[in-house]
Design an enzyme around this catalytic site. Sequence first.
Site, short mmCIF file in Angstrom:
data_model
loop_
_atom_site.label_atom_id
_atom_site.label_comp_id
_atom_site.label_asym_id
_atom_site.label_seq_id
_atom_site.Cartn_x
_atom_site.Cartn_y
_atom_site.Cartn_z
CG ASP A 144 0.02 -8.90 11.91
OD1 ASP A 144 -1.22 -8.91 11.94
OD2 ASP A 144 0.69 -8.78 10.87
CD GLN A 158 -0.78 -8.31 4.04
OE1 GLN A 158 -1.30 -7.45 4.75
NE2 GLN A 158 -1.22 -9.55 4.01
CE LYS A 192 -4.43 -7.00 6.84
NZ LYS A 192 -3.17 -7.72 6.70
#
Length: 282
Positions: A116, A93, A49
């Site tokens: 997200d 994460q 990422k």
Amino acid sequence: MAVIIDGKAVSKKLLEHIKSETEKLEKKPCLAVIIVGNDSASKIYVNNKKKTALSLGFESIVIELPENVSESKLIEEIEKLNNANNVNAILVQLPLPEHIDASKIIETIKPEKDVDCFHPSNVGKIAVNGNGFVYPCTPRGIFSLLDEYGISVRGKNVVVVGRSNIVGRPVAMMLLNKDATVTVCHSKTANLSEFTKRADVIVSAVGNPKFIKKEMVKTGAVVIDVGITRDRDGTLSGDVDFENVKEVASFITPVPGGVGPMTICSLMQNTLALFKIQNNLL
Ligand code: NDP
């Protein structure tokens, strides 16, 4: 014989587009990622990422916290990012260690920076068809593939196998928003193949190799395989028995190289979208 959907090529094209858009911006989008602990897969994902964000001209912040970090310390770190003017997008994460309540953490991220798109307020916006710019990454990636290959789901009979919060549920809502007729199947579904055999489009997100067999697929169906399972020898397998199903499908995604590369691409699209919203550019 099915057309093989090339996720790598679509992802490359979309990332190039993001890069050229970013070059034109005075300020640059900033993606902040928090990682807790030493899980090697999570470390690889976070590193990818960061690398992708930097390659597009974004700014990237990675905060590494130890496995035994307290929930309150993690919340404190998120609050700092929530309040930081230079940070546009925040991601924690997953998975998190067991002593931390993942739902509480997701709800701590400011919805306006929730890259997200897992915060209940953002999920709710999708449920009422009200969010136009930011979507959960894997479902967004699936729609990018369908768009790129000119596949419309309008009026189609779509069967989603799997109902997780990160794939099955959001993809089902987004399909409904695009006028598909949607059936969501899961581990308690009786006679799964009776549903899949009627589907014009199958989206499988189970995590069980070669689970979707040729006999379960209607001739001409579009088959989207989200599943990724790593075998003992390191080989990746999807949910779909690719070699046989491709004989009957019209379009099919391979594993690897199908949906997989799209997820990170969507994350970058979401980061840019959040930046634009926060800077009144959308
Ligand atoms: P989860 O384990 O959270 O969900 C799996 C779903 O499959 C559940 O809803 C479960 O049903 C359902 N299921 C399990 N067994 C069956 C069965 N026999 N018949 C029908 N449904 C069944 O997984 P995720 O959604 O997180 O991920 C699914 C797969 O996608 C994994 O392989 C994962 O690695 C991959 N993935 C890939 C991504 C990518 O970037 N390409 C991103 C995210 C995930 P129930 O709810 O009843 O338990």
